[in-house]
Design a protein around this motif. Structure first.
Motif, short mmCIF file in Angstrom:
data_model
loop_
_atom_site.label_atom_id
_atom_site.label_comp_id
_atom_site.label_asym_id
_atom_site.label_seq_id
_atom_site.Cartn_x
_atom_site.Cartn_y
_atom_site.Cartn_z
N PHE A 3 0.90 -1.21 0.06
CA PHE A 3 0.20 0.05 -0.11
C PHE A 3 1.00 1.11 -0.02
N PHE A 4 0.58 2.17 -0.89
CA PHE A 4 1.74 3.10 -1.15
C PHE A 4 1.00 4.55 -1.30
N ILE A 5 1.22 5.42 -0.21
CA ILE A 5 0.84 6.62 -0.26
C ILE A 5 1.76 7.73 -0.74
N GLY A 6 1.29 8.50 -1.62
CA GLY A 6 2.39 9.58 -2.25
C GLY A 6 1.94 10.89 -1.96
N GLN A 7 2.92 11.70 -1.98
CA GLN A 7 2.83 13.23 -1.65
C GLN A 7 2.60 14.11 -2.75
N TYR A 8 1.65 14.57 -2.97
CA TYR A 8 1.63 15.80 -4.14
C TYR A 8 1.99 16.86 -3.37
N HIS A 9 3.25 17.43 -3.46
CA HIS A 9 3.79 18.17 -2.71
C HIS A 9 4.40 19.65 -3.29
N ARG A 10 5.01 20.34 -2.53
CA ARG A 10 5.68 21.51 -2.73
C ARG A 10 7.07 21.56 -3.71
N LEU B 280 -0.54 5.26 -7.31
CA LEU B 280 -0.76 5.41 -5.92
C LEU B 280 -2.14 4.66 -5.47
N ASP B 281 -2.11 4.44 -4.07
CA ASP B 281 -3.13 3.97 -3.44
C ASP B 281 -3.70 5.01 -2.78
N ALA B 282 -3.38 6.38 -2.54
CA ALA B 282 -3.69 7.41 -1.92
C ALA B 282 -2.85 8.60 -2.13
N ILE B 283 -3.65 9.68 -2.14
CA ILE B 283 -2.73 10.73 -2.70
C ILE B 283 -2.94 11.87 -1.35
N GLU B 284 -1.57 12.39 -0.85
CA GLU B 284 -1.68 13.26 0.30
C GLU B 284 -1.03 14.52 -0.12
N ILE B 285 -2.23 15.70 0.04
CA ILE B 285 -1.52 16.98 -0.46
C ILE B 285 -0.48 17.48 0.60
N VAL C 20 -8.74 7.35 -5.87
CA VAL C 20 -8.19 6.85 -4.69
C VAL C 20 -8.51 8.08 -3.39
N PRO C 21 -8.33 7.76 -2.25
CA PRO C 21 -8.42 8.64 -1.17
C PRO C 21 -7.48 9.97 -1.51
N VAL C 22 -8.00 11.11 -1.27
CA VAL C 22 -6.99 12.26 -1.44
C VAL C 22 -7.15 12.90 -0.17
N GLY C 23 -6.06 13.20 0.49
CA GLY C 23 -5.97 13.93 1.90
C GLY C 23 -5.17 15.05 1.96
#
Length: 472
Positions: free
Chosen positions: A163-170, A183-188, A250-253
């Motif tokens: 399970f891999f959460i990837g960061q949509y980052h700065r 990705l299994d979830a996207i984390e802003i 996928v879940p977006v957090g």
């Protein structure tokens, strides 16, 4: 005979020196007394003295590994309530459920076997490829997710991660379709507990491999901006969340540094329709962050979590938005208490690295500090045993969950998710008021507010008088 003479001479010299310095400490005025350094260290603290020396030497911002040494979340003042007769403990042949769903309203929710996740630690910006692989493999063995951190997409990490959460980052390196669709979830990532949204840049932290991958020229900085490129107003954040949700399913957090403006930040997150929200408290770790950002910026995890959950409950969205608590959580007790206060899951970082290293720490000590093994620029990064590290991390996670399950039996629960504020009590009256849990000095139903306090009733006072007899 010769050894006896040497020992006699050595003891004599040491005795003479000890006598000399003892007399100086007892007789010299403070301005000349060698003991004055101990008094100075007691007043200023060894850490402040060392950091003053580093600043004086370099004239640059200094960065401390693994985050602040200041812990303001008083988890030790909160206790869990066992049951015996009015409600019985859970029968020991009944299995305790440990699974958690992140983003239950997403098209493709993230279902994990345990509620402990590995937090974002970036390849290159923080730790080595070997360390990333070990974290991902260990998390997979335990049935949980690992997080990319502020990095680019790494095939080796994705292969190891169930399970891999990837960061949509700065920094922007993950913010491309080719990466996001895997990705299994996207984390802003709008900020983090150890350095808020402060920018970061440094060509000295980029090896040749990353310089080529990121297409950086020699000497060009690898920049983490204060804002995500292209996000220049609140409406842009709302649009970003909605676009990512619609496109990938996928879940977006959203992850932020905990702040006293939590409720205003949550207004935006709820309006955007996030699937989960990461509360990263001031006790969070980092590969290396400016000490002032670590020690003097942000809100402690405990208080930020309580306020986040209260806000979501008051707005009727707690069941649809998952909450992940992060920052300074190191023990199964911490994890359980955070969940009882309303977190659906927890992130761990620094303690995960310590568990991963386990006896491999001996490879560094005493000549080098342990972080030299997992860090991207660590002198000993090639010495890391990935297989052993993954096994030790998985064992740590397994051990933690088993202890959490034992507590669930003692509390009369059948699922870790059932543990809530009614299972908590505190020995601190102010915490009782803030967290809306009972104070240990008075029995349930007879809670008394602190003098002059405008207090929300404790957890058990908000129940029906007979409800406590039927809690599951």
């Amino acid at each position: 005979m010769f050894r006896w003479m040497i020992r006699k001479m050595t003891n004599g010299v040491m005795d003479t020196m000890a006598d000399h310095y003892m007399k100086r400490m007892m007789q010299d005025p403070y301005t000349e007394n060698v003991f004055s350094m101990f008094a100075i260290m007691q007043k200023l603290t060894p850490r402040a003295i060392i950091e003053a020396g580093i600043r004086a030497e370099s004239g640059k911002v200094i960065e401390r590994t693994l985050g602040s040494t200041i812990v303001l979340s008083d988890w030790h003042k909160i206790l869990l309530n066992p049951v015996h007769m009015f409600r019985l403990p859970t029968q020991d042949d009944v299995p305790i459920q440990t699974g958690v769903t992140i983003g239950p309203q997403a098209k493709k929710p993230l279902n994990l076997e345990i509620p402990i996740l590995i937090s974002g630690m970036s390849y290159g910006g923080a730790i080595s490829l070997k360390a990333k692989a070990a974290l991902a493999r260990g998390a997979s063995i335990a049935g949980t997710a690992t997080n990319s951190g502020e990095a680019l997409f790494i095939n080796e990490e994705r292969r190891e991660a169930k399970f891999f959460i990837g960061q949509y980052h700065r920094g922007g390196w993950m913010n491309i379709d080719e990466s996001l669709r895997q990705l299994d979830a996207i984390e802003i990532q709008l900020g983090q507990g150890a350095r808020a949204a402060a920018p970061s840049m440094g060509s000295h932290q980029i090896g040749e491999d990353l310089r080529i991958t990121k297409k950086l020229k020699p000497g060009e900085n690898s920049v983490i901006h204060s804002r995500i490129p292209g996000v220049n107003k609140t409406e842009d954040i709302i649009s970003l969340v909605q676009n990512l949700k619609n496109k990938y399913g996928v879940p977006v957090g959203i992850k932020i540094c905990a702040t006293h403006f939590m409720e205003r930040e949550l207004d935006v997150a709820v309006q955007a329709g996030v699937d989960y929200f990461v509360v990263d408290g001031a006790e969070a770790g980092t590969q290396g962050g400016p000490t002032t950002l670590q020690d003097d910026v942000g809100l402690p995890t405990l208080f930020a979590l309580a306020r986040t959950v209260q806000y979501l409950e008051e707005h009727g969205v707690k069941q649809s938005i998952s909450v992940i608590a992060s920052g300074g959580l190191t023990t199964p007790g911490h994890f359980l208490k955070a969940m009882a206060l309303g977190a659906d899951a927890v992130y761990i970082g620094s303690i995960a690295l310590i568990a991963l290293l386990q006896t491999q720490i001996a490879e560094a000590l005493p000549t080098e500090p342990p972080p030299q093994i997992p860090l991207y620029l660590g002198k000993l990064k090639e010495d890391l045993d990935v297989e052993k590290g993954a096994e030790h991390l998985a064992n740590f996670l397994k051990s933690s969950v088993e202890e959490m399950k034992l507590v669930a039996y003692a509390l009369g629960k059948t699922d870790l998710a059932q543990i809530n504020k009614m299972d908590l009590v505190t020995v601190d009256r102010d915490l009782a008021q803030v967290l809306q849990i009972d104070y240990a000095g008075f029995p349930p139903g007879k809670q008394k507010p602190s003098p002059g306090a405008n207090v929300t009733p404790g957890a058990t006072e908000m129940m029906d008088p007979d409800e406590s007899l039927h809690l599951q």
